[in-house]
Design a protein around this motif. Sequence first.
Motif, mmCIF file in Angstrom:
data_model
loop_
_atom_site.group_PDB
_atom_site.id
_atom_site.type_symbol
_atom_site.label_atom_id
_atom_site.label_comp_id
_atom_site.label_asym_id
_atom_site.label_seq_id
_atom_site.Cartn_x
_atom_site.Cartn_y
_atom_site.Cartn_z
ATOM 1 N N PHE A 190 39.627 36.228 30.036
ATOM 2 C CA PHE A 190 38.987 36.449 31.317
ATOM 3 C C PHE A 190 39.650 37.493 32.218
ATOM 4 O O PHE A 190 38.953 38.474 32.940
ATOM 5 N N ASN A 191 41.108 37.520 32.320
ATOM 6 C CA ASN A 191 41.724 38.396 33.223
ATOM 7 C C ASN A 191 41.648 39.805 32.612
ATOM 8 O O ASN A 191 41.525 40.775 33.429
ATOM 9 N N TRP A 192 41.469 40.018 31.281
ATOM 10 C CA TRP A 192 41.206 41.224 30.804
ATOM 11 C C TRP A 192 40.094 41.606 31.165
ATOM 12 O O TRP A 192 39.706 43.213 31.675
ATOM 13 N N PHE A 193 39.001 41.016 31.042
ATOM 14 C CA PHE A 193 37.561 41.418 31.175
ATOM 15 C C PHE A 193 37.362 41.917 32.714
ATOM 16 O O PHE A 193 36.317 42.689 33.012
ATOM 17 N N ASN A 194 38.298 41.200 33.593
ATOM 18 C CA ASN A 194 37.753 41.483 35.138
ATOM 19 C C ASN A 194 38.907 42.314 35.482
ATOM 20 O O ASN A 194 39.162 42.322 36.868
ATOM 21 N N GLN A 195 39.349 43.302 34.582
ATOM 22 C CA GLN A 195 40.187 44.338 35.296
ATOM 23 C C GLN A 195 39.457 45.394 36.064
ATOM 24 O O GLN A 195 38.301 45.557 35.775
ATOM 25 N N THR A 196 40.279 45.746 37.130
ATOM 26 C CA THR A 196 39.530 46.855 38.128
ATOM 27 C C THR A 196 39.208 48.008 37.623
ATOM 28 O O THR A 196 38.409 48.878 37.917
ATOM 29 N N ASN A 197 40.152 48.506 36.526
ATOM 30 C CA ASN A 197 39.679 49.578 35.946
ATOM 31 C C ASN A 197 38.828 49.574 34.681
ATOM 32 O O ASN A 197 37.923 48.507 34.624
ATOM 33 N N GLN A 198 39.005 50.507 33.876
ATOM 34 C CA GLN A 198 37.969 50.368 32.616
ATOM 35 C C GLN A 198 38.167 49.071 31.831
ATOM 36 O O GLN A 198 39.331 48.940 31.323
ATOM 37 N N PRO A 238 38.547 46.783 28.755
ATOM 38 C CA PRO A 238 38.659 46.911 27.435
ATOM 39 C C PRO A 238 37.961 45.846 26.551
ATOM 40 O O PRO A 238 38.254 44.891 26.102
ATOM 41 N N TYR A 239 36.510 46.323 26.167
ATOM 42 C CA TYR A 239 35.407 45.527 25.575
ATOM 43 C C TYR A 239 36.130 45.275 24.183
ATOM 44 O O TYR A 239 35.831 44.076 23.825
ATOM 45 N N ALA A 240 36.600 46.171 23.677
ATOM 46 C CA ALA A 240 37.240 45.851 22.202
ATOM 47 C C ALA A 240 38.239 44.812 22.169
ATOM 48 O O ALA A 240 38.170 43.908 21.277
ATOM 49 N N ASP A 241 38.993 44.934 23.026
ATOM 50 C CA ASP A 241 40.061 43.727 23.032
ATOM 51 C C ASP A 241 39.660 42.634 23.592
ATOM 52 O O ASP A 241 40.299 41.471 22.844
ATOM 53 N N VAL A 242 38.719 42.671 24.601
ATOM 54 C CA VAL A 242 38.301 41.269 24.824
ATOM 55 C C VAL A 242 37.464 40.551 23.739
ATOM 56 O O VAL A 242 37.633 39.280 23.458
ATOM 57 N N ASP A 276 50.600 32.331 37.590
ATOM 58 C CA ASP A 276 51.504 32.947 36.726
ATOM 59 C C ASP A 276 50.974 33.223 35.610
ATOM 60 O O ASP A 276 50.639 32.385 34.481
ATOM 61 N N GLN A 277 50.938 34.574 34.975
ATOM 62 C CA GLN A 277 50.258 34.991 33.900
ATOM 63 C C GLN A 277 50.816 34.510 32.481
ATOM 64 O O GLN A 277 50.252 34.401 31.591
ATOM 65 N N SER A 278 52.191 34.203 32.607
ATOM 66 C CA SER A 278 52.958 33.797 31.631
ATOM 67 C C SER A 278 52.560 32.345 31.266
ATOM 68 O O SER A 278 52.878 31.692 30.219
ATOM 69 N N LEU A 279 52.080 31.569 32.095
ATOM 70 C CA LEU A 279 51.260 30.253 31.967
ATOM 71 C C LEU A 279 49.875 30.112 31.582
ATOM 72 O O LEU A 279 49.510 29.134 31.069
ATOM 73 N N PHE A 280 49.136 31.179 31.565
ATOM 74 C CA PHE A 280 47.936 31.139 31.292
ATOM 75 C C PHE A 280 47.393 30.889 29.873
ATOM 76 O O PHE A 280 48.253 31.065 28.813
ATOM 77 N N PRO A 281 46.436 29.933 29.692
ATOM 78 C CA PRO A 281 45.831 29.968 28.342
ATOM 79 C C PRO A 281 45.090 31.106 27.747
ATOM 80 O O PRO A 281 44.804 31.886 28.763
ATOM 81 N N PHE A 302 38.756 26.209 31.073
ATOM 82 C CA PHE A 302 38.740 27.581 32.006
ATOM 83 C C PHE A 302 38.880 27.156 33.572
ATOM 84 O O PHE A 302 40.015 27.637 34.177
ATOM 85 N N PHE A 303 38.159 26.344 33.960
ATOM 86 C CA PHE A 303 38.080 26.241 35.411
ATOM 87 C C PHE A 303 39.309 25.652 35.861
ATOM 88 O O PHE A 303 39.981 25.952 37.116
ATOM 89 N N LEU A 304 40.027 24.725 35.148
ATOM 90 C CA LEU A 304 41.334 23.945 35.692
ATOM 91 C C LEU A 304 42.507 24.684 35.658
ATOM 92 O O LEU A 304 42.999 25.036 36.749
ATOM 93 N N PRO A 305 42.683 25.682 34.476
ATOM 94 C CA PRO A 305 43.833 26.546 34.609
ATOM 95 C C PRO A 305 43.427 27.784 35.700
ATOM 96 O O PRO A 305 44.470 28.229 36.171
ATOM 97 N N LEU A 306 42.272 28.008 35.862
ATOM 98 C CA LEU A 306 42.058 28.944 36.946
ATOM 99 C C LEU A 306 42.373 28.668 38.438
ATOM 100 O O LEU A 306 42.885 29.349 39.041
ATOM 101 N N VAL A 307 42.183 27.320 38.469
ATOM 102 C CA VAL A 307 42.360 26.973 39.775
ATOM 103 C C VAL A 307 43.957 26.539 39.830
ATOM 104 O O VAL A 307 44.698 26.774 41.036
ATOM 105 N N MET A 308 44.715 26.020 38.967
ATOM 106 C CA MET A 308 45.944 25.422 38.884
ATOM 107 C C MET A 308 46.995 26.730 38.761
ATOM 108 O O MET A 308 48.194 26.731 39.548
ATOM 109 N N LEU A 309 46.953 27.646 38.005
ATOM 110 C CA LEU A 309 47.727 28.834 37.620
ATOM 111 C C LEU A 309 47.660 30.071 38.094
ATOM 112 O O LEU A 309 46.572 30.430 38.475
#
Length: 303
Positions: free
Chosen positions: A256-264, A266-270, A245-250, A236-243
Motif C-alpha cells: 500500500f505504501n508503494w501504491f501511494n507514492q507521490t511520484n509515479q 509502480p503498478y507492475a511492482d504493486v 517504521d517501515q522496517s516493521l511493516f507487514p 491492514f488497518f491495525l498495522p496502519l494505525v500502530m506502525l
Amino acid sequence: MTNLTETETIVVGARRPRRGASARSPQSSIVATTGTTFILVIAAIYFLLPVWWLFVSSTKTAGDLFNSNGFWFSDWNLWGNIESVLTRDDGSFIVWLLNSILYATVGGAAATILGAACGYALAKFDFRGKGIVFASIIAGVLLPGALLTIPLFLLFSAVGVVNTYWSVLVPAFVSPFAVYLSRIYADASIPDEIIEAARVDGAGELRIFFTMGLRIMSPALITVFLFSFVATWNNFFLPLVMLKDQSLFPVTLGIFNWFNQTNQTPYADVITGSFLSVVPLIIAFIMLQRFWRAGLTAGAVKA
C-alpha cells in the motif's frame, strides 16, 4: 393360500417401494447433481478469477497492463517483475514478507493454543458464569475487529508499545472465533469417559489437555490456525494505525505504501508484489490440508 405372520407382513411392507419413488428418484438425483455441480463451478470461477487476473497481470510489463487483455498473457516479464520487486528500495519487500510471516505464524499459533485452552475449559468444566462467558465470546465473534483498533492504539500508547512488533502481535493472540470453534469441537469430539479414565489413572488436568485434548482437537485446531493465520496476514488497518517504521511493516502495508507514492506509481511492482504475497497463503493451505481428518476417537469408547 398360506397366511403371512405378523413379522413377515412387516418385512414385506418395509421392502415394498413407495408409489412413484422409483420413477422420480433417478431424475431427481440427476437434477440435484447437475445443479450442485453448476453452483460449485460458478463459485470456483468466482473465487479463482481474481487470482488468475493477478497472476496474468504480474507477467506483464507496465505498458502491457493497460494496453492488453486483462485476463490473458502478453509479453512474458514475470521474472523481471519479481527481480524488480525484490530489489526495490533495497529489498524492503523481503523484510515486509518476513514480518508478515512472523506476525501470522506467531499470532496464529498463540491464538490457536489460547483458543483451544479456553474452548476446552468451557466445554469440559462447570463453573459459575459459564454461560455469560460464552455469550460474551459469541458477541466478540460478531464484533468487527476494526472497531477495536483505536482503543487498542490508545491503550498501547499508554504502555509504550506502539510502533513495535508487539503492537501487531498481541491483538493477534486473542481470537474469539478460536475459542468458539474450539469449545464446539471439544464438546462434540472429546468423550467425558476418556477424561474420567485419565483422571482415575492419576493424570492432571494440564496433562490431559496437552496429551489428549490437543490431539483429539487437532482437525479443529488446524482450521483455527489457518483462519487466524489468514486474518493476521491480511490485517491492514491495525498495522496502519500502530506502525510508523517501515522496517516493521507487514507486506500488505508495504505494498500500500508503494501504491501511494507521490511520484509515479509502480503498478507492475504493486501487482507482482501482491501476487507474491498470496503465494505463502496457498502454500500454507496445501501443506496443512492433509491434517484435516476426523474420527480420531472412533472406537475409543465402547458402548
